[in-house]
Design an enzyme around this catalytic site. Structure first.
Site, PDB file in Angstrom:
ATOM      1  N   ASP A 134       0.819  -1.220   0.000  1.00  0.00           N
ATOM      2  CA  ASP A 134       0.000   0.000   0.000  1.00  0.00           C
ATOM      3  C   ASP A 134       0.852   1.269   0.000  1.00  0.00           C
ATOM      4  O   ASP A 134       0.660   2.166   0.810  1.00  0.00           O
ATOM      5  CB  ASP A 134      -0.923   0.016   1.235  1.00  0.00           C
ATOM      6  CG  ASP A 134      -1.686  -1.276   1.430  1.00  0.00           C
ATOM      7  OD1 ASP A 134      -1.987  -1.929   0.421  1.00  0.00           O
ATOM      8  OD2 ASP A 134      -1.975  -1.634   2.584  1.00  0.00           O
TER       9      ASP A 134
ATOM     10  N   GLU B 253     -11.555  -0.974  -2.754  1.00  0.00           N
ATOM     11  CA  GLU B 253     -10.875  -0.242  -1.685  1.00  0.00           C
ATOM     12  C   GLU B 253      -9.726   0.557  -2.291  1.00  0.00           C
ATOM     13  O   GLU B 253      -9.522   0.575  -3.504  1.00  0.00           O
ATOM     14  CB  GLU B 253     -10.347  -1.217  -0.627  1.00  0.00           C
ATOM     15  CG  GLU B 253      -9.356  -2.248  -1.163  1.00  0.00           C
ATOM     16  CD  GLU B 253      -8.980  -3.300  -0.124  1.00  0.00           C
ATOM     17  OE1 GLU B 253      -9.769  -3.510   0.825  1.00  0.00           O
ATOM     18  OE2 GLU B 253      -7.909  -3.915  -0.262  1.00  0.00           O
TER      19      GLU B 253
END
Length: 733
Positions: free
Chosen positions: A58, A224
């Site tokens: 991420d 997401e």
């Protein structure tokens, strides 16, 4: 050439504003450097964090106002290969070139986690911005909620500013995977969400709390990782869907939709709205069968040449899983390796796509431009009045940038100057000027990036806080001189500047790589379903696994097959599969499917089948939308097989990725290629809602076992009450 250059430089000097010179480092009579002939670029190979950290999920990235790049990652065991048995909380990396990274510490020490965190929390998915003179690092709590750290420097020390948003956010989803976006009026927005809804809300003036109503802007299975950039009048919302963290079964990928408002509605390239209850087109990057699985959860950076780069993580298929580790929350964790990747982000026909659609790169690739042209670097400068210019002029298309502080600061590009003064961006050349208002709360005493791109004789200038596609003002001026020195200027107040210099302006890639093409129809492996009765009776090439409990029949030119209660999932292998041989070598199989599913998990579609526990399935699936009572129609591409690399080796495992929009009638394709070098089948999916325009998606790989060939199959299963009508099965060479 020298005489022409000298003449143009003389004209350039006449057009520059009359200012007292504090320092001039240019050399008289020096020839203009052609920005089109910079030294050959270096190369990089993914993952760029190899040898630095084992994993960096991420990743959030930024260019600091010191001119270096910084990256921030999810809590993970980044030094497992060195014998460490635990995790680092929000680790940080530093780089001078986006290719070679060094570890720069952790934002939070594992032994000094905030006391207010709920028990069992791990910090996930950081996002980095530069706002009001400080670095804002937001992060997600695995238990729900979004926290904030602030610092004057990109690597801290960090101040704990508590929660930006609580777990009860008003969005029917997990409160994680946040990103901040600042619009050109200075207003801030927070995007967040996971499993299966993305929301947005306005923030307060200092971006420390959500204050506006919550708006749902996206629905998608396992959606997401929202990240928004502004470009050419649109707000582009990038996000990830599919399974993020399941080793070689990770179906993660990045998709995009855009809007004319930061609050949506966001539309995909096909025109669908992102809140429609369907899977979505708009693939930015997905797996391509070259060894990288689950590419996703991105940020975007821009190099000194103006080329955008997607920064994201990917799963190495050859070594996808960690051994069991003790997490920062004290729990025993089984995690997937997700090192940091970078790849060129191209904008083609108004949409972003990685490597022109080729997907994640392997092997050496041309590296980002991260150094200025020789003789054009200013470095740090402080001016009370006047200008400081480069030692060499540049000719042609060029990109100049610098971090400027002070009312009356200017960035010089040949005969034009971009000024920040009196609350406006003013681009001037002689008596001609173009202006744009800065936000009402613009503070000239804090650093701001000023970026000027000269292409031909047009100069476009952008002002931002952090170079993250969040322009606070833009302005352009035509008929500028295509030559001149670059530098900084002051109109009479104390001005400071850092990281000022020029690079050759990138040449954008404007053509996508070609989609796969199908070969000739192979009648022996195809069926138009023109007969009557049972399919195996009309065409003996068909055969059954477990018979056909729902009595499929050939009617009106279609195979009509009610859904069964059985499934083909893990150890639940009760569903019937209709099979026929596939041709030797590479092939594409296609079906036209009409499906009226109305209950959760009903599905029908194509299968490339080896055994009950080794297959690839492309289906129209009806899946529950998490945290709601609604259903989502999805183009689901699923792989099932053994997962021996897991720290608890698993004989049967599966993971999905998701394709484009569904429709009551849609076309499905699987393109199978046998890779002799790796000993795998590489199978890529595609779907269409009209049979003409195809949305090609990601690729799953499935190891070849004992030389067995995959078989072509159909399924209609999971829950009763729906009917699948297959118009044809066509196989092409």
């Amino acid at each position: 050439m020298r005489r022409l250059g000298t003449l143009v430089l003389a004209l350039s000097a006449l057009l520059l504003p009359a200012l007292t010179v504090t320092a001039v480092t240019s050399a008289p009579g020096q020839a203009a450097e052609r920005s089109t002939t910079r030294p050959a670029a270096g190369t990089y190979t993914n993952p760029v964090t190899a040898g630095t950290v084992d994993t960096f999920p991420d990743p959030a990235t930024i260019r600091g106002h010191d001119g270096r790049w910084y990256a921030y990652g999810t809590t993970n065991p980044i030094f497992s290969s060195r014998g460490e048995t635990g995790e680092h909380v929000l680790p940080m990396l530093r780089s001078d070139d986006l290719v070679h990274w060094t570890y720069a510490g952790d934002a939070i020490d594992v032994a000094d986690q905030p006391a207010w965190w709920p028990a069992g929390t791990r910090a996930w998915a950081p996002d980095i911005r530069f706002l009001d003179g400080q670095y804002h690092l937001t992060y997600s709590l695995s238990t729900g909620g979004i926290g904030l750290l602030t610092s004057d420097a990109p690597t801290g020390p960090w101040t704990d500013d508590g929660l930006v948003l609580t777990a009860s956010s008003g969005c029917p989803t997990g409160v994680i995977d946040q990103a901040v976006f600042t619009d050109d009026d200075g207003s801030h927005y927070l995007y967040w969400g996971s499993y299966d809804t993305i929301c947005v809300a306005r923030m307060n003036a200092d971006a420390t709390a959500v204050t506006g109503p919550v708006t749902q802007v996206g629905h998608g299975k396992r959606m997401e990782g929202a990240y928004v950039v502004a470009r050419d009048g649109y707000y582009y919302l990038m996000y990830s869907d599919g399974s993020c963290c399941d080793g070689a079964f990770s179906g993660y990928q990045v998709k995009v939709a855009r809007s004319t408002s930061p609050l949506g509605p966001f539309r995909t390239p096909s025109g669908g709205v992102l809140t429609d209850l369907t899977s979505h087109d708009g693939l930015v990057v997905g797996s391509s069968g070259n060894g990288w699985d689950g590419p996703g959860h991105n940020s975007v950076v821009t190099d000194l040449a103006g080329q955008d780069w997607l920064v994201y993580h990917g799963v190495p298929e050859a070594d996808p899983d960690f051994p069991a580790v003790t997490g920062a929350n004290g729990a025993l964790l089984r995690l997937t390796k997700r090192p940091l990747l970078i790849d060129r982000l191209d904008w083609i026909d108004g949409w972003p796509v990685v490597n022109a659609g080729a997907g994640p790169s392997t092997g050496p690739r041309t590296a980002p431009v991260t150094s200025h042209l020789p003789g054009t670097t200013i470095g740090s400068a402080t001016l009370d009045r006047g200008r400081r210019l480069s030692g060499r002029p540049v000719l042609g298309d060029v990109r100049v940038e610098g971090s400027l502080t002070g009312d009356g600061a200017g960035l010089v590009v040949g005969g034009a100057t971009a000024w920040l003064r009196d609350g406006r961006l003013v681009v001037s050349s002689g008596l001609r000027r173009s202006t744009s208002a800065l936000p009402d709360d613009f503070d000239p005493t804090t650093p701001h990036w000023v970026v000027a791109e000269r292409r031909g004789r047009t100069l476009c200038v952008e002002v931002s806080s952090d170079r993250l596609h969040e322009p606070l003002a833009t302005a352009s001026l035509d008929r500028v001189l295509p030559v001149g020195r670059v530098g900084v200027a002051s109109s009479g107040t104390r001005v400071t500047a850092t990281a000022v210099g020029a690079a050759r302006l990138h040449r954008p890639v404007t053509t996508r790589v070609a989609d796969p093409t199908v070969g000739s129809l192979l009648p022996a492996y195809s069926d138009e379903f023109d007969g009557a009765g049972r399919p195996e009776a009309a065409d003996p090439a068909w055969r059954w696994v477990r018979g056909a409990s729902a009595s499929p029949t050939l009617t009106g030119g279609s195979l009509v097959w009610p859904t069964q209660a059985g499934d083909l999932y893990g150890t639940d292998n009760r569903a019937s599969v209709l099979l026929r041989d596939a041709p030797a070598g590479d092939f594409t199989v296609e079906t036209k499917l009409t499906f009226d599913g109305n209950r959760g998990n009903q599905q029908a579609g194509l299968v490339l089948y080896d055994t009950n526990d080794r297959y690839l399935k492309l289906s129209h699936s009806v899946l529950p939308l998490s945290h709601t009572d609604r259903l989502l129609h999805s183009t689901e591409f699923l792989k099932e097989g053994p997962r021996p690399t897991y720290s608890l080796p698993t004989p049967v495992f599966d993971g999905p990725m998701f394709g484009g929009r569904t429709a009551g009638t849609m076309w499905l394709r699987l393109r199978s290629t046998r890779d002799a070098a790796s000993g795998t089948y590489d199978v890529r999916m595609a779907s269409s809602t009209d049979g003409r325009t195809w949305e090609w998606g990601g690729t799953w790989t499935l190891p070849v076992v004992d030389g067995r060939s995959l078989q072509i199959g159909l399924v209609s299963m999971n829950a009763t009450g729906a009917t699948a009508s297959f118009d044809h099965v066509r196989t092409y060479g």
